[in-house]
Design a protein around this motif. Structure first.
Motif, short mmCIF file in Angstrom:
data_model
loop_
_atom_site.label_atom_id
_atom_site.label_comp_id
_atom_site.label_asym_id
_atom_site.label_seq_id
_atom_site.Cartn_x
_atom_site.Cartn_y
_atom_site.Cartn_z
N THR A 92 -36.52 25.29 66.60
CA THR A 92 -35.50 25.81 67.79
C THR A 92 -34.95 27.01 67.63
O THR A 92 -34.73 27.99 68.52
N HIS A 93 -34.51 27.17 66.34
CA HIS A 93 -33.50 28.32 66.06
C HIS A 93 -34.26 29.51 65.37
O HIS A 93 -33.65 30.55 65.01
N THR A 94 -35.48 29.45 65.24
CA THR A 94 -36.36 30.67 64.62
C THR A 94 -37.50 30.91 65.26
O THR A 94 -38.16 32.03 65.11
N ARG B 266 -27.21 26.88 64.00
CA ARG B 266 -28.06 26.02 65.02
C ARG B 266 -27.74 26.19 66.38
O ARG B 266 -28.00 25.48 67.40
N HIS B 267 -26.74 27.08 66.73
CA HIS B 267 -26.23 27.11 68.22
C HIS B 267 -27.29 27.68 68.92
O HIS B 267 -26.95 27.78 70.23
N LYS B 268 -28.05 28.70 68.34
CA LYS B 268 -28.84 29.38 69.42
C LYS B 268 -30.37 28.71 69.17
O LYS B 268 -30.81 28.37 68.20
N SER B 269 -30.87 28.43 70.39
CA SER B 269 -32.30 27.89 70.58
C SER B 269 -33.14 29.08 71.49
O SER B 269 -32.64 29.77 72.25
#
Length: 148
Positions: free
Chosen positions: A85-87, A117-120
């Protein structure tokens, strides 16, 4: 045997989701992926859908399966990308590159966790995101898929 003509929803689960039930149950709950699959099968039947649930720890498998969803004419994809999700710009591009609607699902609420984890990378190209409701989130995603 008669052909099952119910619309197909592909359910894709990313890295470490094979460890559900034992990995940080205080965060992800006690349900295993098999438990979630059983709940989803029952709920899909009620909604007039069928599901194909898969899990991989490999980014390329998830990308190939997203492409397959479009080729097979799936009604929707429910995607829990896990740590990707974050990468993963590659997952972002795969979701953006298909016309099949993708519903992003997370067992926990990433915004209530560590800052990384806040950025998707998936959210901006997904039809919608469901997070923080544990295994119930997958049933909510099936409801959304049925409504599309």
């Amino acid at each position: 045997m008669a052909q099952d003509d119910r619309p197909l929803v592909l359910v894709l689960n990313g890295p470490n989701l094979n460890l559900l039930g034992t990995r940080e149950p205080e965060v992800y709950g006690a349900d295993t992926l098999d438990d979630i699959a059983e709940l989803m099968e029952d709920h899909a039947r009620v909604l007039g859908l069928r599901i194909d649930l898969r899990q991989s720890n490999h980014e390329g498998h998830l990308i190939d399966w997203l492409h397959e969803a479009q080729a097979r004419g799936c009604k929707a994809v429910i995607l829990n990308p896990g740590g990707f999700t974050h990468t993963s710009v590659a997952l972002h591009d795969a979701v953006k590159g298909i016309v099949t609607p993708v519903i992003e699902v997370h067992l926990s609420n990433p915004h209530a966790r560590e800052a990384f984890r806040h950025k998707s990378f998936v959210s901006p190209v997904a039809r919608g995101t469901i997070a923080g409701f544990g295994a119930k989130g997958y049933m909510l995603a099936l409801d959304a898929a049925a409504a599309i």
